[in-house]
Design a protein around this motif. Structure first.
Motif, short mmCIF file in Angstrom:
data_model
loop_
_atom_site.label_atom_id
_atom_site.label_comp_id
_atom_site.label_asym_id
_atom_site.label_seq_id
_atom_site.Cartn_x
_atom_site.Cartn_y
_atom_site.Cartn_z
N ILE A 1 0.85 -1.20 0.00
CA ILE A 1 0.00 0.00 0.00
C ILE A 1 0.88 1.24 0.00
O ILE A 1 0.61 2.21 -0.72
CB ILE A 1 -0.96 0.01 1.22
CG1 ILE A 1 -1.99 -1.11 1.11
CG2 ILE A 1 -1.65 1.37 1.36
CD1 ILE A 1 -2.96 -1.00 -0.03
N GLN B 1 0.66 3.98 -2.96
CA GLN B 1 0.23 5.33 -2.61
C GLN B 1 1.35 6.37 -2.74
O GLN B 1 1.09 7.56 -2.64
CB GLN B 1 -0.33 5.36 -1.18
CG GLN B 1 -1.60 4.59 -1.01
CD GLN B 1 -2.70 5.09 -1.92
OE1 GLN B 1 -2.92 6.29 -2.09
NE2 GLN B 1 -3.39 4.16 -2.55
N LYS C 1 -3.31 14.85 -4.01
CA LYS C 1 -2.60 13.56 -4.13
C LYS C 1 -1.84 13.25 -2.85
O LYS C 1 -1.82 12.12 -2.38
CB LYS C 1 -1.64 13.59 -5.32
CG LYS C 1 -2.30 13.30 -6.63
CD LYS C 1 -1.24 13.12 -7.69
CE LYS C 1 -1.89 12.52 -8.92
NZ LYS C 1 -0.90 12.22 -9.95
N GLY D 1 -4.37 12.39 -0.18
CA GLY D 1 -4.92 11.06 -0.45
C GLY D 1 -3.96 9.95 -0.08
O GLY D 1 -4.35 8.95 0.52
N ALA D 2 -2.68 10.12 -0.40
CA ALA D 2 -1.67 9.09 -0.09
C ALA D 2 -1.53 8.92 1.42
O ALA D 2 -1.52 7.80 1.93
CB ALA D 2 -0.34 9.46 -0.72
N SER E 1 -3.66 9.86 3.80
CA SER E 1 -4.93 9.41 4.36
C SER E 1 -5.15 7.92 4.13
O SER E 1 -5.54 7.19 5.03
CB SER E 1 -6.08 10.22 3.74
OG SER E 1 -7.31 9.72 4.18
N LYS E 2 -4.88 7.46 2.93
CA LYS E 2 -5.06 6.04 2.60
C LYS E 2 -4.13 5.17 3.45
O LYS E 2 -4.54 4.14 3.97
CB LYS E 2 -4.79 5.82 1.10
CG LYS E 2 -4.87 4.38 0.66
CD LYS E 2 -6.27 3.89 0.60
CE LYS E 2 -6.30 2.52 -0.07
NZ LYS E 2 -7.57 1.86 0.06
N LYS F 1 -5.46 5.07 7.03
CA LYS F 1 -6.67 4.23 7.15
C LYS F 1 -6.35 2.75 7.03
O LYS F 1 -6.94 1.93 7.73
CB LYS F 1 -7.69 4.66 6.10
CG LYS F 1 -8.34 5.98 6.43
CD LYS F 1 -9.28 6.45 5.35
CE LYS F 1 -9.81 7.82 5.73
NZ LYS F 1 -10.36 8.56 4.61
N GLU F 2 -5.43 2.39 6.16
CA GLU F 2 -5.08 0.98 6.00
C GLU F 2 -4.39 0.43 7.25
O GLU F 2 -4.65 -0.71 7.65
CB GLU F 2 -4.19 0.77 4.77
CG GLU F 2 -4.93 0.96 3.46
CD GLU F 2 -6.09 0.01 3.25
OE1 GLU F 2 -6.04 -1.15 3.74
OE2 GLU F 2 -7.06 0.42 2.60
#
Length: 159
Positions: free
Chosen positions: A82, A86, A134, A137-138, A140-141, A144-145
């Motif tokens: 991930i 990301q 971007k 998003g990277a 945050s992702k 969250k993961e």
């Protein structure tokens, strides 16, 4: 004639790609540990350290819960992939709106640190960040993961 094209191309390739290869994404086989912290201000009461398995967090009643959760090789491989997808390795060390975020004791922040044998990458991410989408998003992702992985691990150990 061919050497006038090939030799400059080889020199260019070596000069251009050497730093990229040297700073290649962190290798999953060299993974040592993951450190994850979150909370408001600089006192981050919530934390996880994969080296020790220590998982501490404040529940909805503000009681400190301490668990021992160990990530499997599969979990590590998943989180590492991930991070690659990301672009986590390319994020700046702080994803914030500026000094005001860093100094605000009420701002929620997440600190994610991947430790490898020779390198480590730490990013402090503020969900209130309103800059580059971007980048947000990277970060945050990734956050969250990690959170979902820990929740899943905790739930499976409770069974």
């Amino acid at each position: 004639m061919a050497s006038t094209v090939i030799v400059p191309f080889l020199i260019y390739s070596i000069v251009y790609y050497a730093p990229i290869i040297r700073n290649a994404p962190f290798k999953e086989k060299d993974f040592v540990s993951l450190e994850y912290q979150w909370g408001a201000g600089t006192a981050l009461a919530n934390s996880y350290n994969s080296a020790t398995g220590e998982f501490k967090y404040l529940n909805k009643n503000d009681s400190l819960i301490t668990r021992n959760i160990h990530l499997t090789f599969r979990d590590i491989k998943y989180l590492d992939s991930i991070a690659d997808v990301q672009g986590f390795w390319n994020l700046p060390s702080v994803v914030a709106n500026g000094e005001d975020d860093l100094k605000d004791p009420k701002k929620l922040r997440y600190v994610i640190k991947f430790n490898y044998k020779k390198k480590s990458k730490e990013v402090t991410y503020f969900p209130s960040f309103n800059g580059n989408e971007k980048m947000k998003g990277a970060a945050s992702k990734m956050q969250k993961e990690i959170e979902l992985t820990l929740i899943d691990k905790e739930a499976s150990q409770a069974k």
